[in-house]
Design a protein around this motif. Structure first.
Motif, short mmCIF file in Angstrom:
data_model
loop_
_atom_site.label_atom_id
_atom_site.label_comp_id
_atom_site.label_asym_id
_atom_site.label_seq_id
_atom_site.Cartn_x
_atom_site.Cartn_y
_atom_site.Cartn_z
N VAL A 25 5.89 40.22 28.22
CA VAL A 25 7.01 41.13 27.98
C VAL A 25 8.15 40.37 27.31
O VAL A 25 8.58 39.31 27.79
CB VAL A 25 7.51 41.75 29.31
CG1 VAL A 25 8.75 42.61 29.08
CG2 VAL A 25 6.39 42.59 29.94
N HIS A 56 7.02 47.27 37.99
CA HIS A 56 8.10 47.18 37.02
C HIS A 56 8.02 45.85 36.25
O HIS A 56 8.67 44.88 36.62
CB HIS A 56 9.46 47.30 37.71
CG HIS A 56 9.70 48.61 38.36
ND1 HIS A 56 10.12 49.73 37.67
CD2 HIS A 56 9.56 48.99 39.65
CE1 HIS A 56 10.23 50.76 38.51
NE2 HIS A 56 9.90 50.34 39.72
N ASN A 86 12.02 40.03 26.10
CA ASN A 86 13.42 40.40 26.34
C ASN A 86 13.57 41.45 27.43
O ASN A 86 14.51 42.24 27.41
CB ASN A 86 14.08 40.88 25.04
CG ASN A 86 15.59 40.73 25.08
OD1 ASN A 86 16.13 39.90 25.81
ND2 ASN A 86 16.28 41.54 24.29
N ASN A 87 12.64 41.47 28.37
CA ASN A 87 12.67 42.39 29.51
C ASN A 87 12.66 43.86 29.09
O ASN A 87 13.04 44.74 29.87
CB ASN A 87 13.90 42.12 30.39
CG ASN A 87 13.64 42.44 31.85
OD1 ASN A 87 12.54 42.27 32.34
ND2 ASN A 87 14.65 42.91 32.54
N LEU A 88 12.21 44.13 27.86
CA LEU A 88 12.23 45.51 27.34
C LEU A 88 10.90 45.92 26.72
O LEU A 88 10.44 47.04 26.92
CB LEU A 88 13.33 45.66 26.27
CG LEU A 88 14.77 45.53 26.73
CD1 LEU A 88 15.71 45.51 25.52
CD2 LEU A 88 15.14 46.69 27.65
N LYS A 130 8.92 40.11 39.96
CA LYS A 130 9.50 41.40 39.58
C LYS A 130 9.00 42.45 40.56
O LYS A 130 7.93 42.31 41.16
CB LYS A 130 9.12 41.78 38.15
CG LYS A 130 9.78 40.90 37.10
CD LYS A 130 9.61 41.46 35.70
CE LYS A 130 10.36 40.62 34.68
NZ LYS A 130 10.35 41.23 33.34
N ARG A 142 8.67 32.64 33.27
CA ARG A 142 9.54 33.09 32.18
C ARG A 142 9.90 31.93 31.26
O ARG A 142 10.30 30.85 31.70
CB ARG A 142 10.82 33.71 32.73
CG ARG A 142 11.91 33.95 31.68
CD ARG A 142 13.09 34.73 32.23
NE ARG A 142 12.73 36.15 32.35
CZ ARG A 142 13.62 37.10 32.71
NH1 ARG A 142 14.87 36.77 32.98
NH2 ARG A 142 13.23 38.36 32.79
N THR A 162 9.30 45.32 33.50
CA THR A 162 10.59 45.12 32.84
C THR A 162 11.72 45.07 33.86
O THR A 162 12.88 45.16 33.49
CB THR A 162 10.86 46.25 31.83
OG1 THR A 162 10.83 47.52 32.50
CG2 THR A 162 9.83 46.25 30.72
N ASP A 204 8.38 36.94 29.25
CA ASP A 204 7.80 36.85 30.58
C ASP A 204 6.27 36.90 30.51
O ASP A 204 5.70 37.77 29.84
CB ASP A 204 8.30 37.99 31.47
CG ASP A 204 9.79 37.89 31.77
OD1 ASP A 204 10.30 36.77 31.79
OD2 ASP A 204 10.43 38.95 31.97
N THR A 206 6.83 45.41 25.97
CA THR A 206 5.55 44.81 26.33
C THR A 206 4.80 44.43 25.06
O THR A 206 4.37 45.29 24.29
CB THR A 206 4.70 45.78 27.18
OG1 THR A 206 5.42 46.11 28.38
CG2 THR A 206 3.37 45.14 27.56
#
Length: 244
Positions: free
Chosen positions: A133, A29, A135-137, A25, A103, A31, A170, A139
């Protein structure tokens, strides 16, 4: 009980493979979008049992950004100062600050129990940041590793967390408080299992519960309204009789 292990399930042939994928990533970032690594290379000098997934701009001993695996059932010391334990997976951020990511993608709806430990495995280790993290949203957890062999762990409670099919979780290693990538090789032990006694369709079940609640509330309202009108009609009838 379905179970998955980052170490035992590590793929030497495909990325993604089954529920696991390996990538990076952008710096800063956690997310951000996951960029998949493209090729797997063995260590070229003395320890070819250590392999790593890298991106198109990386090979061994260049940018370091990768996901590493010791495929031997014994410990291996690389270059005299990187201590890979048996069958372990390790993450290393890049020299430009990019995060290294393993992931997990949920194969079905359900409640998942997560058990993860991150450990510094270089004798020169200073600072690293580690993250989980959802759903990528969101933490779920973050911690700082400070110094050689420092270790931090995270585990959900026994009921786990609710995850829908195809949502990712992740497991990330970054440069940490010093913003320096040197000596940041970080072991990631991750075990996940799906609770079998949970419904496969928690969202649908929740919707059905909500609909039933609305129906019951509507029935109670109608019964109350009928009773209220009946009482009013009786009152009006008694008043009429009294007048006449």
């Amino acid at each position: 009980m379905p179970k998955w292990s980052l170490s035992s399930d590590f793929s030497h042939t495909r990325n993604p493979s089954s529920v696991w994928s390996y990538g990076s990533k952008p710096a800063g970032h956690v997310t951000g979008m996951l960029n998949l690594f493209t090729h797997l290379d063995p260590e070229p000098d003395e320890c070819n049992e250590i392999v790593a997934w890298f991106g198109s701009d990386t090979v061994w001993y260049t940018h370091w950004l990768g996901v590493y695996h010791n495929n031997k059932p014994t410990n291996v010391v690389l270059k005299g100062h990187v201590k890979f334990t048996a069958n372990c997976v390790a993450l290393h951020p890049g020299d430009d600050g990019r995060f290294s990511v393993a992931r997990f993608t949920a194969p079905k709806d359900g409640n998942y129990v997560l058990d993860a430990t991150f450990t510094h495995i270089q004798t020169c280790a200073k600072y690293s940041g580690v993250y989980i993290v959802y759903n990528n949203l969101m933490t779920l957890w973050e911690a700082d590793l400070i110094g050689p062999e420092d270790s931090k762990s995270f585990k959900t409670n026994d009921s786990g967390i609710t995850v829908r099919a195809n949502e990712p979780i992740d497991f990330i290693a970054g440069v940490g408080l010093d913003n320096v990538y040197d000596c940041d090789m970080t072991l990631a032990r991750v075990d996940i299992h799906l609770l079998e006694d949970q419904t496969e369709f928690p969202v649908v079940s929740g919707s059905i519960g909500l609909i039933l609640g609305v129906i019951i509330s509507a029935i109670l309202f109608i019964l109350f309204y009928i009773f209220y009108r009946y009482r009013e009609n009786r009152r009006n009838a008694n008043s009429y009789q009294a007048i006449n």
